[in-house]
Design an enzyme around this catalytic site. Structure first.
Site, PDB file in Angstrom:
ATOM      1  N   GLY A  19      58.957  44.103 -28.262  1.00 46.26           N
ATOM      2  CA  GLY A  19      58.045  43.005 -27.949  1.00 46.26           C
ATOM      3  C   GLY A  19      58.020  41.938 -29.044  1.00 46.26           C
ATOM      4  O   GLY A  19      57.536  40.820 -28.822  1.00 46.26           O
ATOM      5  N   HIS A  20      58.511  42.276 -30.228  1.00 44.55           N
ATOM      6  CA  HIS A  20      58.571  41.302 -31.327  1.00 44.55           C
ATOM      7  C   HIS A  20      60.001  40.782 -31.492  1.00 44.55           C
ATOM      8  O   HIS A  20      60.212  39.619 -31.807  1.00 44.55           O
ATOM      9  CB  HIS A  20      58.103  41.949 -32.636  1.00 44.55           C
ATOM     10  N   ASP A 124      57.399  37.958 -39.036  1.00 43.37           N
ATOM     11  CA  ASP A 124      56.406  38.532 -38.124  1.00 43.37           C
ATOM     12  C   ASP A 124      55.057  38.745 -38.819  1.00 43.37           C
ATOM     13  O   ASP A 124      54.983  39.004 -40.017  1.00 43.37           O
ATOM     14  CB  ASP A 124      56.929  39.881 -37.635  1.00 43.37           C
ATOM     15  N   GLN A 355      63.829  42.964 -16.911  1.00 50.45           N
ATOM     16  CA  GLN A 355      62.546  42.424 -16.445  1.00 50.45           C
ATOM     17  C   GLN A 355      62.588  40.963 -16.024  1.00 50.45           C
ATOM     18  O   GLN A 355      62.062  40.576 -15.001  1.00 50.45           O
ATOM     19  CB  GLN A 355      61.471  42.618 -17.524  1.00 50.45           C
ATOM     20  N   HIS A 370      50.824  45.537 -18.283  1.00 47.63           N
ATOM     21  CA  HIS A 370      49.889  46.013 -19.322  1.00 47.63           C
ATOM     22  C   HIS A 370      49.352  44.832 -20.140  1.00 47.63           C
ATOM     23  O   HIS A 370      48.601  45.035 -21.071  1.00 47.63           O
ATOM     24  CB  HIS A 370      50.604  47.010 -20.226  1.00 47.63           C
ATOM     25  N   TRP A 373      51.861  40.176 -24.434  1.00 45.74           N
ATOM     26  CA  TRP A 373      51.945  38.726 -24.290  1.00 45.74           C
ATOM     27  C   TRP A 373      53.284  38.253 -23.740  1.00 45.74           C
ATOM     28  O   TRP A 373      53.361  37.308 -22.950  1.00 45.74           O
ATOM     29  CB  TRP A 373      51.598  38.005 -25.592  1.00 45.74           C
ATOM     30  N   ASN A 374      54.381  38.938 -24.130  1.00 45.75           N
ATOM     31  CA  ASN A 374      55.680  38.498 -23.593  1.00 45.75           C
ATOM     32  C   ASN A 374      55.708  38.650 -22.076  1.00 45.75           C
ATOM     33  O   ASN A 374      56.121  37.737 -21.357  1.00 45.75           O
ATOM     34  CB  ASN A 374      56.819  39.321 -24.202  1.00 45.75           C
ATOM     35  N   SER A 375      55.262  39.805 -21.605  1.00 46.36           N
ATOM     36  CA  SER A 375      55.266  40.029 -20.154  1.00 46.36           C
ATOM     37  C   SER A 375      54.373  39.007 -19.471  1.00 46.36           C
ATOM     38  O   SER A 375      54.724  38.457 -18.414  1.00 46.36           O
ATOM     39  CB  SER A 375      54.766  41.444 -19.832  1.00 46.36           C
ATOM     40  N   GLU A 394      46.194  43.866 -28.211  1.00 46.71           N
ATOM     41  CA  GLU A 394      45.271  42.766 -27.848  1.00 46.71           C
ATOM     42  C   GLU A 394      45.257  42.559 -26.332  1.00 46.71           C
ATOM     43  O   GLU A 394      44.849  41.519 -25.824  1.00 46.71           O
ATOM     44  CB  GLU A 394      45.673  41.499 -28.625  1.00 46.71           C
ATOM     45  N   GLN A 395      45.706  43.580 -25.594  1.00 42.67           N
ATOM     46  CA  GLN A 395      45.944  43.401 -24.156  1.00 42.67           C
ATOM     47  C   GLN A 395      44.672  43.152 -23.333  1.00 42.67           C
ATOM     48  O   GLN A 395      44.720  42.480 -22.305  1.00 42.67           O
ATOM     49  CB  GLN A 395      46.711  44.615 -23.614  1.00 42.67           C
TER      50      GLN A 395
END
Ligand code: UDP
Length: 495
Positions: A19-20, A124, A355, A370, A373-375, A394-395
């Site tokens: 995700g990063h 990051d 995806q 879920h 943020w990327n999704s 942070e979802q």
């Protein structure tokens, strides 16, 4: 600004989790397409994944991207040998250890800076020490959080005002003070740093305090979002919280070449043939398939998988369901018989899915996510309505953005922040949420709103668009700063 003979050289240093890494690689490609020399720093075991992702890009775009590796002393940090990516963490208990162990990267990272002499570092958020590293070399450090403006603001307001301390139970709603939008949460939905007090949580809380401190000391922050999506929160972040920021997202759609994605890695090697998957979708009607995927780290107990399966079957809709079962060795779930029964109606991908290729297919009608943020921003980009199922990180903040602020999704009804392994939603809630987003008037309204935001996302990265302009402004500013830092480079590199 930059001359061809001395291009601006930026080091990109992603945290070692998909995700990063995915948005950072996309960012490096984006900057390279603007004539900047981009170097991605990672550990040896993460290198092949990055090389694969950038090789295709070099063929298609002639990009100037290099990869440099530094050793991650994971055993010294309390991890098993070879545990260099969040994906490789063998049990949820070791997740905090992984985060703290990454501090050991500081020394090799600084040795690399000495050798590479970059003009700027985009590192990051999970490497707060990178701000000090950059300062030693007299160059700017930019923070890449990889999350939304909304979450950045919500997290900061929560820390500042601690509203969860004024409610009498874990389930009583409270409003996040001073955050625009009257956003309400319960204590149960907060990350553990707000609700627990054990030594592991204290370590994580300390890391987050260091992250905030390093953000304040850094040159600024790059955000993978676009102004039109969350303008109120972008303004709040800059004007009220006082952070210098550049919003350049959705990062992954600038100069996107679909063919590149069909032949290269994006995160991992996919567990299904991409062409087969797309052909399967070709046989389905427009907006008729529900896609379920919970990011790169989230996992579910068998009991939860069973509820999802029953809910999907009861909804009567087509689906593609990505199942990751990382941590459990217990009895195998009865997915096989479910898959057989659902043949033609449902596809199960065990492992890694393509995806973005799936999400942008016209047959996809909704995304059960879920809320990583990327999704989330990937769904926004292609205008797919969401069913929000936050699990950790942070979802829960992102869920509020999607359902309450943007109104482009509905919640499945998760009540509790659990970290990485989820188990709480009943099949009837899955069925209900799927039907709500796929059928009827409300679904139509949500879909229309999603499509409008998708158009805005694509406009934002076009020449003259908000994100494109911010990107150019950032490059220009770094060009000016780099002319000054050449001097300090000389001074520092020989100390
Ligand atoms: N992803 C993917 N296939 C999968 C799972 C995830 O391509 O099977 C990608 C997804 O498109 C996104 C990233 O991995 O770009 C996950 O990032 P996100 O922030 O959504 O969640 P995280 O994994 O960080 O929890």
């Amino acid at each position: 600004m930059n001359t061809q003979s001395n291009p601006l050289h930026i080091i990109f240093f992603p945290f070692m989790g998909h995700g990063h890494m995915i948005p950072t690689i996309a960012m490096a490609k984006l900057f390279a397409s603007k004539g900047i020399k981009a170097t991605i720093v990672t550990t040896p075991l993460n290198k092949p994944m990055i090389s694969n992702a950038i090789e295709q890009s070099k063929i298609h775009s002639n990009n100037n991207i290099d990869i440099q590796t530094i050793k991650f002393p994971c055993v010294e940090g309390g991890l098993p040998e070879g545990c260099e990516n969040v994906d490789a963490i063998p049990s949820p208990q070791l997740v905090p250890t992984f985060f703290t162990a990454t501090k050991l990267l500081q020394k090799p990272f600084e040795e690399l800076l000495l050798q590479q002499k970059p003009h700027c570092i985009i590192a990051d958020m999970f490497f707060p020490w990178a701000t000090d590293s950059a300062a030693k070399f007299g160059i700017p450090r930019i923070v890449f959080h990889g999350i939304s403006f909304f979450s950045l603001c919500a997290g900061q307001c929560m820390k500042q005002y601690e509203p969860h301390k004024n409610v009498s139970s874990d389930t009583e709603l409270f409003e996040i003070p001073n955050l625009p939008g009257n956003i309400k949460l319960t204590r149960l939905q907060l990350p553990s740093i707000f609700t627990k007090d054990d030594s592991i949580t204290k370590n994580i809380a300390k890391l987050f305090a260091e992250i905030r401190e390093s953000e304040v000391k850094s040159y600024g922050v790059i955000v993978n979002s676009f102004y039109e999506l969350e303008s109120v929160y972008a303004d709040y972040y800059r004007e009220v919280l006082g952070t210098k920021e550049w919003h350049i997202g959705p990062i992954s759609i600038h100069n996107r070449i679909k063919e590149e994605e069909l032949t290269s890695y994006r995160g991992n090697e996919t567990s299904i043939d991409k062409h087969y998957c797309l052909k399967w979708l070709d046989t389905k009607k427009i907006n008729s398939v529900v896609y379920l995927c919970f990011g790169s780290t989230t996992s579910f107990l068998n009991s939860q998988l069973k509820e999802i399966a029953m809910g999907l079957e009861a909804s009567g809709h087509n689906f593609i369901w990505v199942v990751k079962k990382k941590y459990e060795d217990e009895e195998k779930c009865k997915l096989e018989s479910f898959e057989k029964r659902m043949k033609g109606k449902g596809l199960i991908i065990r492992g890694w899915s393509p995806q973005r290729l799936i999400l942008e297919h016209k047959a996809i009608g909704a995304f059960v996510t879920h809320c990583g943020w990327n999704s989330t921003i990937e769904a926004v980009t292609v205008g797919v309505p969401m069913i929000t199922w936050p699990v950790g990180a942070e979802q829960f903040y992102n869920e509020k953005l999607v359902t309450d602020v943007l109104k482009i999704g509905v919640p499945v009804g998760v009540k509790k922040w659990v970290g990485v392994v989820g188990d709480s939603v009943q099949w009837s809630a899955v069925e209900k949420a799927v039907k709500r987003v796929m059928e009827g008037e409300e679904a139509e309204k949500i879909r229309k709103k999603s499509k409008v935001l998708s158009q805005m996302a694509n406009k934002a990265v076009e020449e003259g668009g908000s994100s494109s302009s911010q990107l150019n402004a950032f490059i220009e500013e770094m060009g000016l700063v780099c002319n000054h830092t050449n001097v300090s480079h000389k001074n520092n590199l020989h100390v």
